[in-house]
Design an enzyme around this catalytic site. Sequence first.
Site, PDB file in Angstrom:
ATOM      1  N   HIS A  33       0.838  -1.204   0.000  1.00 43.30           N
ATOM      2  CA  HIS A  33       0.000   0.000   0.000  1.00 43.30           C
ATOM      3  C   HIS A  33       0.876   1.259   0.000  1.00 43.30           C
ATOM      4  CE1 HIS A  33      -3.999  -1.933   1.014  1.00 43.30           C
ATOM      5  NE2 HIS A  33      -3.138  -2.924   1.096  1.00 43.30           N
ATOM      6  N   ASP A 131      -6.408   5.384   2.519  1.00 46.74           N
ATOM      7  CA  ASP A 131      -6.504   3.958   2.223  1.00 46.74           C
ATOM      8  C   ASP A 131      -7.762   3.363   2.852  1.00 46.74           C
ATOM      9  OD1 ASP A 131      -5.640   1.441   1.328  1.00 46.74           O
ATOM     10  OD2 ASP A 131      -3.580   1.784   1.987  1.00 46.74           O
ATOM     11  N   ALA A 360      15.544  -8.185  -1.838  1.00 43.73           N
ATOM     12  CA  ALA A 360      16.113  -8.117  -3.183  1.00 43.73           C
ATOM     13  C   ALA A 360      15.378  -7.056  -4.001  1.00 43.73           C
ATOM     14  CB  ALA A 360      15.996  -9.474  -3.873  1.00 43.73           C
ATOM     15  N   GLN A 362      13.301  -6.252  -6.541  1.00 44.89           N
ATOM     16  CA  GLN A 362      12.413  -6.989  -7.440  1.00 44.89           C
ATOM     17  C   GLN A 362      12.338  -6.362  -8.824  1.00 44.89           C
ATOM     18  OE1 GLN A 362       8.878  -9.187  -6.116  1.00 44.89           O
ATOM     19  NE2 GLN A 362       7.669  -7.630  -7.147  1.00 44.89           N
ATOM     20  N   HIS A 377       2.288 -14.314  -5.689  1.00 44.60           N
ATOM     21  CA  HIS A 377       1.069 -14.376  -4.873  1.00 44.60           C
ATOM     22  C   HIS A 377      -0.057 -13.550  -5.465  1.00 44.60           C
ATOM     23  CE1 HIS A 377       2.906 -10.602  -3.932  1.00 44.60           C
ATOM     24  NE2 HIS A 377       1.984 -10.257  -3.068  1.00 44.60           N
ATOM     25  N   SER A 382       3.159  -6.401  -7.563  1.00 43.38           N
ATOM     26  CA  SER A 382       4.007  -7.407  -8.209  1.00 43.38           C
ATOM     27  C   SER A 382       3.530  -7.700  -9.623  1.00 43.38           C
ATOM     28  CB  SER A 382       4.033  -8.686  -7.379  1.00 43.38           C
ATOM     29  OG  SER A 382       4.733  -8.496  -6.167  1.00 43.38           O
ATOM     30  N   GLU A 385       4.535  -4.790 -11.859  1.00 49.00           N
ATOM     31  CA  GLU A 385       5.971  -4.796 -12.125  1.00 49.00           C
ATOM     32  C   GLU A 385       6.344  -5.871 -13.138  1.00 49.00           C
ATOM     33  OE1 GLU A 385       8.033  -5.013  -8.414  1.00 49.00           O
ATOM     34  OE2 GLU A 385       7.783  -2.871  -8.005  1.00 49.00           O
ATOM     35  N   ASP A 401      -8.014 -10.984  -1.182  1.00 45.52           N
ATOM     36  CA  ASP A 401      -8.059 -10.000  -2.263  1.00 45.52           C
ATOM     37  C   ASP A 401      -7.172 -10.406  -3.432  1.00 45.52           C
ATOM     38  OD1 ASP A 401      -5.772  -9.545  -0.659  1.00 45.52           O
ATOM     39  OD2 ASP A 401      -5.566  -7.515  -1.427  1.00 45.52           O
TER      40      ASP A 401
END
Length: 487
Positions: A33, A131, A360, A362, A377, A382, A385, A401
């Site tokens: 978030h 949020d 790391a 990513q 996941h 992710s 990206e 979610d």
Amino acid sequence: MESMPKWSSSSSSCKARDETLHIVMFPWLAFGHMLPFLELSKLIAQNGHRVSLISTPRNIHRLPKLPPNLSPLINLVKLQLPKVDQLPQNAESTLDLPHHKVKYLMKAYDQLQQPMSQILSDLSPHWVIYDFAPYWFGPLASKLGISRVFFSVCVAPALCFLGPVPVLKRTSGEDDRTTPEDFTAKPKWIPFESKIGFKLFEIKSFFNDTSTNYANVPITFRFGAGIEACDVLAVRSSYEFEPEWLKLMEEVHMKPVIPIGQLPSSAYDDSFDETWYTMKESKWLDKQSNKSVVYVAFGGDTKPSQTQLTEIAFGLELSELSFFWVLRNRRGVDDTEVTELPDGFEERTKERGVVYTNWAPQLKILSHDSVGGFLSHSGLSSVVEALQFGKSLILLPFMADTGLIARHLEEKKMACLVPRDERDGSFTRNSVADSLRLVMVEEEGRIYRDKAKEMSGLFGNRAIQDKYVNNFVDYLKKHRPELAQEE
């Protein structure tokens, strides 16, 4: 409380000063978030507007360094969490805690109401962007006469599936879903065909979270209160990606809905990049063939159980594919359930795999030419990206979610989901291996590789992203209180 902003009162002209916005950002304490909120902050600042992003000291320290040209416009306001029983010292994000202790982090977060009221009074921003978690923040800002944006870091179908405010807050009988099984199909307010819905194991977990894990205030109520108090809904989406869902969101919530683009991540801290390029793991990637490596990572908020970890490991081994696995086997110092790789796994796979147990970069890994696919996941950051670099997706969602995100991507042929038992969520090493090989090398899986390449033209397009943020900023400028009164 630290780092209150010291904005300069001077400007090149009165007109420029009058048109400059000041926006407060208040994300939930999870990096899935905070990072999208930071990315949006940077894009707003690129338009010349001021942003105050509020979080805790440790989280702010862990955020990527701001670009020098934007740092004068983005103030990172440090707000100390109150002490709460059973919340470990220095635990300031979900990254620092086992899942069953996140409720104590939420309890501390909910105790920020009084200091947040003081901050908002002192800053007097034109807008706040908040949020799902602070159900109290929208009403608080409203009492102070500040305009409000509810920002969803999730996809539009997830918000549509959860339903309108009366359903979210359970103040009406409009929702006839009463059992977990009812949530495995689309609700009556979704008028078009869609496979969107939970798997039974996902919704059972969601039911548990809403009743016990979030300081006795259900997730759905938090969403409902936040949406009810806002003036406009911002969603991490675009008309090119999900036009029908954006239209439905406006119908469901009867408020303006503004997509702000996919928010593809920008570069990480350059100082870490330099270190990364000299590490053996980076050099290992350089030696691999083009698109031959599966990158494996499950985000900061997800830690597979020991049984799941074992099946993933054996699945990678059976696939015979090269892999780079960023393995998180512990969530904070209070996590006593440390998971372990099967005996001999690293020795047996050392010629074609890397297991990396530290943080790391990513973005750097996914942008590498040797990486062809991502076992993930299904967290939206992710996913974005991966797709911005055209990497194929193999998904293993663990939280509710992310299951909705995964199903949405599967429906669009943008991802392959590892087959699972729908009642308990279990999966086998063979299903992991088969899914990896399908997406990475087999002809039948070419559709996923082609789709990933196609979507990189959308998810990685900075011009499209800038268009959405510019549109969003124009809306905020047009509807900020003093301008609205002048019109």
